[in-house]
Design a protein around this motif. Structure first.
Motif, mmCIF file in Angstrom:
data_model
loop_
_atom_site.group_PDB
_atom_site.id
_atom_site.type_symbol
_atom_site.label_atom_id
_atom_site.label_comp_id
_atom_site.label_asym_id
_atom_site.label_seq_id
_atom_site.Cartn_x
_atom_site.Cartn_y
_atom_site.Cartn_z
ATOM 1 N N LYS A 20 49.868 -44.053 3.240
ATOM 2 C CA LYS A 20 48.559 -44.382 2.679
ATOM 3 C C LYS A 20 48.734 -44.811 1.235
ATOM 4 O O LYS A 20 49.728 -44.472 0.588
ATOM 5 N N LYS A 21 47.748 -45.532 0.723
ATOM 6 C CA LYS A 21 47.800 -45.957 -0.672
ATOM 7 C C LYS A 21 47.557 -44.760 -1.577
ATOM 8 O O LYS A 21 46.536 -44.080 -1.455
ATOM 9 N N PRO A 22 48.485 -44.461 -2.506
ATOM 10 C CA PRO A 22 48.287 -43.303 -3.397
ATOM 11 C C PRO A 22 47.057 -43.477 -4.276
ATOM 12 O O PRO A 22 46.730 -44.581 -4.712
ATOM 13 N N THR A 23 46.379 -42.381 -4.545
ATOM 14 C CA THR A 23 45.210 -42.428 -5.415
ATOM 15 C C THR A 23 45.605 -42.693 -6.864
ATOM 16 O O THR A 23 46.719 -42.358 -7.284
ATOM 17 N N VAL A 24 44.680 -43.313 -7.603
ATOM 18 C CA VAL A 24 44.902 -43.516 -9.038
ATOM 19 C C VAL A 24 44.282 -42.379 -9.838
ATOM 20 O O VAL A 24 44.369 -42.356 -11.067
ATOM 21 N N PHE A 25 43.659 -41.426 -9.147
ATOM 22 C CA PHE A 25 42.999 -40.309 -9.818
ATOM 23 C C PHE A 25 43.937 -39.098 -9.905
ATOM 24 O O PHE A 25 44.915 -38.974 -9.174
ATOM 25 N N GLY A 26 43.579 -38.179 -10.815
ATOM 26 C CA GLY A 26 44.253 -36.887 -10.867
ATOM 27 C C GLY A 26 45.696 -36.931 -11.314
ATOM 28 O O GLY A 26 46.507 -36.111 -10.879
ATOM 29 N N GLY A 27 46.028 -37.878 -12.209
ATOM 30 C CA GLY A 27 47.400 -37.983 -12.682
ATOM 31 C C GLY A 27 47.905 -36.709 -13.331
ATOM 32 O O GLY A 27 49.076 -36.352 -13.191
ATOM 33 N N TRP A 28 47.025 -35.998 -14.017
ATOM 34 C CA TRP A 28 47.425 -34.762 -14.701
ATOM 35 C C TRP A 28 47.744 -33.653 -13.698
ATOM 36 O O TRP A 28 48.524 -32.745 -14.000
ATOM 37 N N ILE A 29 47.186 -33.734 -12.469
ATOM 38 C CA ILE A 29 47.555 -32.763 -11.435
ATOM 39 C C ILE A 29 48.990 -33.015 -10.991
ATOM 40 O O ILE A 29 49.763 -32.071 -10.757
ATOM 41 N N SER A 30 49.380 -34.285 -10.898
ATOM 42 C CA SER A 30 50.766 -34.618 -10.558
ATOM 43 C C SER A 30 51.715 -34.095 -11.627
ATOM 44 O O SER A 30 52.819 -33.615 -11.316
ATOM 45 N N GLY A 31 51.293 -34.182 -12.906
ATOM 46 C CA GLY A 31 52.115 -33.656 -13.990
ATOM 47 C C GLY A 31 52.304 -32.156 -13.872
ATOM 48 O O GLY A 31 53.407 -31.631 -14.069
ATOM 49 N N ALA A 32 51.243 -31.442 -13.513
ATOM 50 C CA ALA A 32 51.328 -29.993 -13.344
ATOM 51 C C ALA A 32 52.197 -29.630 -12.144
ATOM 52 O O ALA A 32 52.953 -28.649 -12.172
ATOM 53 N N MET A 33 52.099 -30.438 -11.094
ATOM 54 C CA MET A 33 52.907 -30.195 -9.894
ATOM 55 C C MET A 33 54.391 -30.258 -10.217
ATOM 56 O O MET A 33 55.182 -29.399 -9.790
ATOM 57 N N LYS A 34 54.777 -31.237 -10.995
ATOM 58 C CA LYS A 34 56.184 -31.372 -11.368
ATOM 59 C C LYS A 34 56.633 -30.168 -12.202
ATOM 60 O O LYS A 34 57.738 -29.640 -12.018
ATOM 61 N N ALA A 35 55.763 -29.704 -13.106
ATOM 62 C CA ALA A 35 56.099 -28.563 -13.952
ATOM 63 C C ALA A 35 56.320 -27.301 -13.121
ATOM 64 O O ALA A 35 57.250 -26.529 -13.374
ATOM 65 N N VAL A 36 55.472 -27.080 -12.123
ATOM 66 C CA VAL A 36 55.591 -25.892 -11.270
ATOM 67 C C VAL A 36 56.891 -25.944 -10.464
ATOM 68 O O VAL A 36 57.615 -24.951 -10.341
ATOM 69 N N LYS A 37 57.193 -27.129 -9.928
ATOM 70 C CA LYS A 37 58.417 -27.276 -9.130
ATOM 71 C C LYS A 37 59.659 -27.072 -9.996
ATOM 72 O O LYS A 37 60.638 -26.450 -9.571
ATOM 73 N N GLU A 38 59.623 -27.596 -11.228
ATOM 74 C CA GLU A 38 60.768 -27.453 -12.123
ATOM 75 C C GLU A 38 61.037 -25.990 -12.459
ATOM 76 O O GLU A 38 62.167 -25.617 -12.758
ATOM 77 N N ASN A 39 59.990 -25.159 -12.409
ATOM 78 C CA ASN A 39 60.156 -23.745 -12.713
ATOM 79 C C ASN A 39 60.662 -22.947 -11.515
ATOM 80 O O ASN A 39 60.854 -21.734 -11.599
ATOM 81 N N GLY A 40 60.852 -23.628 -10.389
ATOM 82 C CA GLY A 40 61.396 -22.970 -9.208
ATOM 83 C C GLY A 40 60.368 -22.243 -8.367
ATOM 84 O O GLY A 40 60.727 -21.496 -7.448
ATOM 85 N N TYR A 41 59.086 -22.441 -8.647
ATOM 86 C CA TYR A 41 58.046 -21.782 -7.862
ATOM 87 C C TYR A 41 57.837 -22.520 -6.544
ATOM 88 O O TYR A 41 57.998 -23.738 -6.453
ATOM 89 N N GLU A 42 57.441 -21.769 -5.534
ATOM 90 C CA GLU A 42 57.079 -22.367 -4.246
ATOM 91 C C GLU A 42 55.629 -22.841 -4.347
ATOM 92 O O GLU A 42 54.763 -22.088 -4.804
#
Length: 428
Positions: A20-42
């Motif tokens: 599907k075409k990715p949304t252009v909204f909620g970019g800051w949620i994607s930023g938070a997602m990367k931060a959580v993953k980098e910290n090793g959280y599930e």
């Protein structure tokens, strides 16, 4: 630690997986997602959609996703209970306080391990929907409703207000129910307090999209002089007020060009009947189109539609000035992206905007109902390239602090740790 999110979008990584075409909204949620993953959280991410009948589960890049049917609150509550029992997260994080699915999740999750993020602050935003428009455009009568029903003339501004009022009711239920709130700004935290004085608020800043953290910087030499970048969607974003200011700018700088990022574009080729319908029962785009034509601004304005991350960045870097003309706004990530690139910025003095711009030092703030002041500041930046360069440098430094990726990541992680620890202590 396992974190479960509830969001209002299909995350870009999942959208790509589903072709599907990715949304252009909620970019800051994607930023938070990367931060959580980098910290090793599930991480488990839930969302709802109207085009699914049964809950779907996917695992993409070590993140578990659930897409469930957007339905009545009671039905979504039962679905979420099943997901929560299956995943048993340490913390539940609800993004957005104004959605029915937010209320459903808040009701069925453990209040001692649940935090909500305020996005729109509908409780107060609902009172700013008309954003200074003339009353004749804002109130529907039977003729208006009949014409729209027959000819599909668009969504009325009054209906938008009713939608916001309904969301405000949901928001108040959610905020009165929860213990923990992430306001997104000091202003957002004050909003949470005003609704629930007993809640605990967290100062966790937002993380922008990756491409805005590169070395790319605005410079007057590389921009298109006398060009403006602005958003257009609902009346709340204030594009009609910007149009009131624009003739003053054009009078000083006849080569002014405005680049408008918009979810819908005004259409010029209406049939005669459709024009009559919209004249009698105007929607916001029709109001905007008429205003542009009446003020002879057509040659100065280019509507771009929605842009992807890279297109936004490229267009911002080419623009002489960024303008945020909202009647009310929590923390604006679009303004944040412009400032961190160094684009000289102007914003209305509303909501959390004074936290983002220090007036007269790294940008300009103006009273929302005084568009001539906005015009004055635009012209000031057009005229004075040295001032524009100064605001570029200082605005970038301000945004670097506001959107410090590592600091904001640590604040987010600390918030999760505090909530999880408090929950464990409650169980002792």
């Amino acid at each position: 630690m396992k974190i479960l999110w509830l969001v209002n979008i299909i995350m870009p990584e999942l959208a790509v997986h589903l072709e599907k075409k990715p949304t252009v909204f909620g970019g800051w949620i994607s930023g938070a997602m990367k931060a959580v993953k980098e910290n090793g959280y599930e991480l488990v991410i839930c969302t709802t959609a109207s085009d699914v009948n049964e809950t779907q589960k996917y695992i993409v890049n070590d993140v578990t996703y659930y897409i469930s049917k957007r339905s009545a609150v009671a039905e979504m509550e039962e679905v979420f209970k099943g997901i929560l029992n299956n995943e048993n997260p340490d913390v539940v994080h609800i993004y957005g306080t104004e959605f029915e699915h937010s209320w459903a999740m808040a009701k069925c999750s453990d209040v001692n391990k649940t935090v909500v993020t305020i996005q729109g602050a509908m409780t107060y935003l609902k009172d700013h929907v008309y954003a200074g428009l003339e009353e004749k455009y804002c109130k529907d009568n039977l003729l208006h409703k009949t014409l729209r029903l027959i000819h599909k003339g668009g969504t009325s501004i009054e209906l938008q207000k009713k939608s916001f009022e309904q969301r405000a009711e949901i928001e108040q239920k959610v905020l009165k129910h929860v213990k923990y709130v992430m306001g997104g700004s000091k202003w957002g935290n004050a909003v949470a307090w005003s609704i629930n004085p007993h809640c605990t608020t967290f100062d966790s800043g937002l993380i922008l999209r990756d491409s805005f953290y590169t070395e790319d910087r605005w410079s007057y030499e590389n921009c298109e002089p006398h060009s403006i970048y602005i958003l257009h969607s609902y009346p709340i974003k204030g594009f009609h007020k910007f149009l009131d200011a624009l003739p003053l700018v054009v009078n000083e700088f006849p080569d002014t060009k405005v680049f408008v990022v918009a979810n819908t574009l005004p259409v010029r080729n209406y049939t005669h009947i459709k024009k009559m319908v919209l004249d009698a029962a105007p929607d916001y785009n029709w109001i905007i189109q008429n205003k542009i034509e009446q003020l002879n601004l057509s040659e100065h304005i280019k509507f771009l539609g929605y842009l992807n991350e890279q297109q936004v960045k490229e267009r911002m870097l080419k623009s002489n000035v960024f303008v945020s003309a909202s009647s009310l706004e929590n923390q604006s990530t679009t303004l944040g992206e412009a400032m961190i690139l160094g684009v000289p910025s102007i914003a209305s003095f509303v909501g959390a905007m004074p936290e983002m711009i220090e007036h007269g030092k790294d940008g300009f703030l103006y009273p929302f109902n005084e568009p001539y002041i906005m015009a004055h500041y635009i012209c000031k930046l057009f005229k004075d390239s040295e001032l524009a360069e100064q605001y570029s440098v200082l605005g970038h430094k301000h945004a670097e602090k506001t959107y410090d990726k590592e600091k904001n990541k640590q604040q987010l992680i600390k918030m999760y740790q505090c909530i999880a620890k408090a929950k464990r202590l409650d169980n002792v």
